[in-house]
Design a protein around this motif. Structure first.
Motif, PDB file in Angstrom:
ATOM      1  N   ASP A   1      16.009 -12.474 -23.085  1.00 26.86           N
ATOM      2  CA  ASP A   1      16.119 -11.051 -23.899  1.00 26.86           C
ATOM      3  C   ASP A   1      16.229  -9.953 -22.743  1.00 26.86           C
ATOM      4  O   ASP A   1      17.051  -9.086 -22.792  1.00 26.86           O
ATOM      5  CB  ASP A   1      14.873 -10.844 -24.636  1.00 26.86           C
ATOM      6  N   GLY A   2      15.270 -10.168 -21.601  1.00 28.00           N
ATOM      7  CA  GLY A   2      15.275  -9.155 -20.495  1.00 28.00           C
ATOM      8  C   GLY A   2      16.698  -9.114 -19.771  1.00 28.00           C
ATOM      9  O   GLY A   2      17.506  -8.265 -19.516  1.00 28.00           O
ATOM     10  N   VAL A   3      17.251 -10.461 -19.500  1.00 26.80           N
ATOM     11  CA  VAL A   3      18.543 -10.692 -18.912  1.00 26.80           C
ATOM     12  C   VAL A   3      19.614  -9.945 -19.464  1.00 26.80           C
ATOM     13  O   VAL A   3      20.495  -9.303 -19.060  1.00 26.80           O
ATOM     14  CB  VAL A   3      18.824 -12.153 -18.557  1.00 26.80           C
ATOM     15  N   LEU A   4      19.681 -10.267 -20.979  1.00 25.40           N
ATOM     16  CA  LEU A   4      20.720  -9.914 -21.729  1.00 25.40           C
ATOM     17  C   LEU A   4      20.802  -8.336 -22.137  1.00 25.40           C
ATOM     18  O   LEU A   4      21.744  -7.903 -22.688  1.00 25.40           O
ATOM     19  CB  LEU A   4      21.074 -10.791 -22.761  1.00 25.40           C
ATOM     20  N   THR A   5      19.510  -7.810 -22.020  1.00 24.62           N
ATOM     21  CA  THR A   5      19.407  -6.520 -22.800  1.00 24.62           C
ATOM     22  C   THR A   5      18.760  -5.391 -21.849  1.00 24.62           C
ATOM     23  O   THR A   5      19.700  -4.862 -21.375  1.00 24.62           O
ATOM     24  CB  THR A   5      18.753  -6.608 -24.065  1.00 24.62           C
ATOM     25  N   THR A   6      17.665  -5.434 -21.554  1.00 29.20           N
ATOM     26  CA  THR A   6      16.862  -4.139 -21.197  1.00 29.20           C
ATOM     27  C   THR A   6      16.517  -4.160 -19.557  1.00 29.20           C
ATOM     28  O   THR A   6      16.341  -3.267 -19.123  1.00 29.20           O
ATOM     29  CB  THR A   6      15.372  -3.994 -22.029  1.00 29.20           C
ATOM     30  N   GLU A   7      16.704  -5.630 -19.076  1.00 35.65           N
ATOM     31  CA  GLU A   7      16.182  -5.595 -17.556  1.00 35.65           C
ATOM     32  C   GLU A   7      17.128  -5.598 -16.531  1.00 35.65           C
ATOM     33  O   GLU A   7      16.846  -6.068 -15.328  1.00 35.65           O
ATOM     34  CB  GLU A   7      15.163  -6.592 -17.515  1.00 35.65           C
ATOM     35  N   LYS A   8      18.425  -5.171 -16.781  1.00 40.60           N
ATOM     36  CA  LYS A   8      19.582  -5.268 -15.941  1.00 40.60           C
ATOM     37  C   LYS A   8      19.400  -4.535 -14.723  1.00 40.60           C
ATOM     38  O   LYS A   8      19.451  -4.975 -13.614  1.00 40.60           O
ATOM     39  CB  LYS A   8      20.762  -5.031 -16.630  1.00 40.60           C
ATOM     40  N   SER A   9      18.970  -3.396 -15.007  1.00 43.27           N
ATOM     41  CA  SER A   9      18.550  -2.301 -13.599  1.00 43.27           C
ATOM     42  C   SER A   9      17.621  -3.076 -13.105  1.00 43.27           C
ATOM     43  O   SER A   9      17.671  -2.934 -11.501  1.00 43.27           O
ATOM     44  CB  SER A   9      18.431  -1.150 -14.248  1.00 43.27           C
ATOM     45  N   ILE A  10      16.559  -3.432 -13.314  1.00 39.38           N
ATOM     46  CA  ILE A  10      15.468  -4.111 -12.765  1.00 39.38           C
ATOM     47  C   ILE A  10      15.811  -5.635 -12.104  1.00 39.38           C
ATOM     48  O   ILE A  10      15.667  -5.581 -10.792  1.00 39.38           O
ATOM     49  CB  ILE A  10      14.352  -4.609 -13.612  1.00 39.38           C
ATOM     50  N   ILE A  11      16.861  -6.200 -12.663  1.00 41.40           N
ATOM     51  CA  ILE A  11      17.337  -7.688 -11.990  1.00 41.40           C
ATOM     52  C   ILE A  11      18.197  -7.045 -10.701  1.00 41.40           C
ATOM     53  O   ILE A  11      18.009  -7.828  -9.739  1.00 41.40           O
ATOM     54  CB  ILE A  11      18.020  -8.317 -12.990  1.00 41.40           C
ATOM     55  N   GLN A  12      18.989  -5.993 -10.996  1.00 42.42           N
ATOM     56  CA  GLN A  12      19.742  -5.748  -9.881  1.00 42.42           C
ATOM     57  C   GLN A  12      18.965  -5.241  -8.678  1.00 42.42           C
ATOM     58  O   GLN A  12      19.322  -5.504  -7.543  1.00 42.42           O
ATOM     59  CB  GLN A  12      20.714  -4.480 -10.341  1.00 42.42           C
ATOM     60  N   ALA A  13      17.823  -4.509  -9.009  1.00 38.04           N
ATOM     61  CA  ALA A  13      17.154  -4.208  -7.862  1.00 38.04           C
ATOM     62  C   ALA A  13      16.589  -5.292  -7.089  1.00 38.04           C
ATOM     63  O   ALA A  13      16.350  -5.206  -5.893  1.00 38.04           O
ATOM     64  CB  ALA A  13      16.262  -3.024  -8.240  1.00 38.04           C
ATOM     65  N   GLU A  14      15.841  -6.310  -7.890  1.00 37.36           N
ATOM     66  CA  GLU A  14      15.222  -7.209  -7.404  1.00 37.36           C
ATOM     67  C   GLU A  14      16.296  -8.311  -6.464  1.00 37.36           C
ATOM     68  O   GLU A  14      15.804  -8.994  -5.438  1.00 37.36           O
ATOM     69  CB  GLU A  14      14.499  -8.343  -8.315  1.00 37.36           C
ATOM     70  N   ILE A  15      17.301  -8.372  -7.076  1.00 36.20           N
ATOM     71  CA  ILE A  15      18.502  -9.291  -6.394  1.00 36.20           C
ATOM     72  C   ILE A  15      18.739  -8.547  -5.081  1.00 36.20           C
ATOM     73  O   ILE A  15      19.008  -9.178  -3.839  1.00 36.20           O
ATOM     74  CB  ILE A  15      19.790  -9.289  -7.217  1.00 36.20           C
ATOM     75  N   LYS A  16      19.173  -7.373  -5.131  1.00 30.52           N
ATOM     76  CA  LYS A  16      19.292  -6.542  -3.670  1.00 30.52           C
ATOM     77  C   LYS A  16      18.219  -6.688  -2.834  1.00 30.52           C
ATOM     78  O   LYS A  16      18.485  -7.080  -1.443  1.00 30.52           O
ATOM     79  CB  LYS A  16      19.638  -5.330  -3.815  1.00 30.52           C
ATOM     80  N   GLU A  17      17.037  -6.599  -3.200  1.00 29.23           N
ATOM     81  CA  GLU A  17      15.980  -6.734  -2.016  1.00 29.23           C
ATOM     82  C   GLU A  17      15.926  -7.986  -1.499  1.00 29.23           C
ATOM     83  O   GLU A  17      15.585  -8.077  -0.359  1.00 29.23           O
ATOM     84  CB  GLU A  17      14.600  -6.320  -2.914  1.00 29.23           C
ATOM     85  N   LYS A  18      16.018  -8.923  -2.420  1.00 22.47           N
ATOM     86  CA  LYS A  18      15.851 -10.542  -1.801  1.00 22.47           C
ATOM     87  C   LYS A  18      17.412 -10.576  -0.848  1.00 22.47           C
ATOM     88  O   LYS A  18      16.917 -11.393   0.120  1.00 22.47           O
ATOM     89  CB  LYS A  18      16.010 -11.569  -3.229  1.00 22.47           C
ATOM     90  N   ILE A  19      18.502 -10.277  -1.200  1.00 20.72           N
ATOM     91  CA  ILE A  19      19.402 -10.338  -0.206  1.00 20.72           C
ATOM     92  C   ILE A  19      19.166  -9.821   0.840  1.00 20.72           C
ATOM     93  O   ILE A  19      19.604 -10.309   2.164  1.00 20.72           O
ATOM     94  CB  ILE A  19      20.765  -9.716  -0.889  1.00 20.72           C
ATOM     95  N   VAL A  20      18.722  -8.535   1.069  1.00 21.55           N
ATOM     96  CA  VAL A  20      18.451  -7.899   2.233  1.00 21.55           C
ATOM     97  C   VAL A  20      17.494  -8.348   2.948  1.00 21.55           C
ATOM     98  O   VAL A  20      17.645  -8.662   4.062  1.00 21.55           O
ATOM     99  CB  VAL A  20      17.975  -6.315   2.050  1.00 21.55           C
ATOM    100  N   SER A  21      16.294  -9.015   2.530  1.00 21.10           N
ATOM    101  CA  SER A  21      15.452  -9.940   3.258  1.00 21.10           C
ATOM    102  C   SER A  21      15.904 -11.186   3.871  1.00 21.10           C
ATOM    103  O   SER A  21      15.695 -11.487   5.132  1.00 21.10           O
ATOM    104  CB  SER A  21      14.403 -10.220   2.408  1.00 21.10           C
ATOM    105  N   LYS A  22      17.116 -11.909   3.149  1.00 21.21           N
ATOM    106  CA  LYS A  22      17.457 -12.971   3.626  1.00 21.21           C
ATOM    107  C   LYS A  22      18.831 -12.782   4.834  1.00 21.21           C
ATOM    108  O   LYS A  22      18.645 -13.445   5.771  1.00 21.21           O
ATOM    109  CB  LYS A  22      18.220 -13.804   2.510  1.00 21.21           C
ATOM    110  N   LEU A  23      19.334 -11.559   4.543  1.00 18.34           N
ATOM    111  CA  LEU A  23      20.342 -11.102   5.699  1.00 18.34           C
ATOM    112  C   LEU A  23      19.528 -10.889   7.089  1.00 18.34           C
ATOM    113  O   LEU A  23      20.247 -10.872   8.150  1.00 18.34           O
ATOM    114  CB  LEU A  23      21.132  -9.778   5.276  1.00 18.34           C
TER     115      LEU A  23
END
Length: 342
Positions: free
Chosen positions: A175-197
């Motif tokens: 439910d969160g992925v498809l509706t309300t948590e997209k902005s939160i997911i974007q921020a978490e993905i960005k943070e994880k990619i930056v850490s790996k880079l």
């Protein structure tokens, strides 16, 4: 066969000798120019290869005998001829876009994009399958690291982005992925990619992560989620309407309540003042009563009788001893008639 006379033959021979004597001699400079021309062309090519131009969005990495010696910014520069020095231009100030889960010919046209199922399909934390299309904006921060720390830095960035996205999506419910948590997911993905880079040190700077689309893999599930989304929107609409009604009604109710409170406070103050007046009157009366109890008692009795019987005449007999007094009694008829008139 008729032969020419000898004089004619001698004449032809004479002409041939004359032509041979009048023919100009060959120039040796022409052959030298043809030999020098390739050398001049090669020299010009070498001279041209020693200069290069770097655009505003670029930086040039200069290598001398295969070793990086400098990084040049925009402008006209000179170098030693190849193979002594080489130049590789890198677009460091250009924002580049990496598409994951879909493919589009234009970076700005996502409506005509085609989905890539292997990249888009992911599993949520509650074991539901969803298709996630997103893109990453990045640019080169260090041209030397970008060129020489890895063979294919852009491909490594794509693999890191896919891994980070799958990890984050796997921790969320559908439910969160498809509706309300997209902005939160974007921020978490960005943070994880930056850490790996930081660990890979590719010379790449991540600018942004944007989820383009997220949807279930089948039309039936898509329809069900659309109905859920419609219900949520209707719920929000009802809540907003209720809030609007409350904001409209509450001020009037608060005003009415304030009015009632002020009236009650005014009534309370009036009763308190009235009670204080009664107390003051009673205290004053009690003070007079304490001075002369009999006289005050008689006065109070007479005042009370006067209040109860306002039309009655009262005669006070204050005589003492055996003296008999006559009172001027009025006629009963007169009293009755007067009472009837009244």
């Amino acid at each position: 066969m008729i032969k020419k006379p000898n004089d004619f033959q001698n004449h032809d021979f004479y002409n041939q000798d004359f032509q041979t004597e009048n023919k100009p001699p060959s120039k040796p400079g022409k052959f030298k120019f043809l030999l020098i021309l390739p050398v001049l062309i090669a020299a010009g090519a070498v001279i041209l290869s020693c200069q290069y131009t770097v655009e505003e969005t670029e930086q040039a990495v200069v290598t001398t005998l295969g070793k990086v010696t400098s990084v040049e910014s925009a402008g006209l520069h000179f170098k030693l001829p190849y193979p002594l020095q080489g130049v590789t231009k890198v677009a460091v100030n250009k924002t580049q876009k990496l598409q994951i889960g879909y493919s589009s010919d234009s970076e700005y046209d996502s409506y005509s994009a085609s989905s890539i199922a292997d990249e888009a399909k992911m599993i949520t934390g509650d074991f539901n399958i969803v298709n996630i299309d997103f893109f990453i904006e990045w640019k080169i921060s260090d041209p030397v690291k970008f060129l020489y720390n890895s063979d294919e830095p852009a491909q490594i960035l794509k693999m890191v982005s896919q891994s980070s996205a799958r990890s984050i999506i796997g921790s969320k419910n559908v439910d969160g992925v498809l509706t309300t948590e997209k902005s939160i997911i974007q921020a978490e993905i960005k943070e994880k990619i930056v850490s790996k880079l930081k660990n890979y040190d590719l010379g790449i700077q991540l600018l942004d992560v944007k989820i383009q689309d997220s949807e279930p893999p089948t039309q039936e599930v898509i329809q069900a989620f659309k109905e859920v989304e419609t219900a949520k929107q209707e719920k929000e609409t009802r809540i907003n309407e209720a809030l609007a009604y409350r904001n409209k009604t509450l001020p009037a109710a608060e005003s009415s309540a304030d009015k009632l409170i002020r009236e009650a406070e005014s009534y309370r103050e009036s009763k308190i003042n009235e009670a204080k007046g009664d107390v003051a009157r009673f205290n004053a009366m009690y003070t007079e009563y304490a001075k002369n109890k009999d006289i005050t008692k008689t006065r109070m009795y007479l005042e009370t009788i006067e209040e109860i019987l306002p039309g009655v005449k009262v005669y006070v007999d204050s005589s003492e001893g055996g003296v008999q007094k006559l009172l001027p009694l009025e006629s009963f008829n007169t009293t009755f008639s007067n009472g009837g008139e009244n």
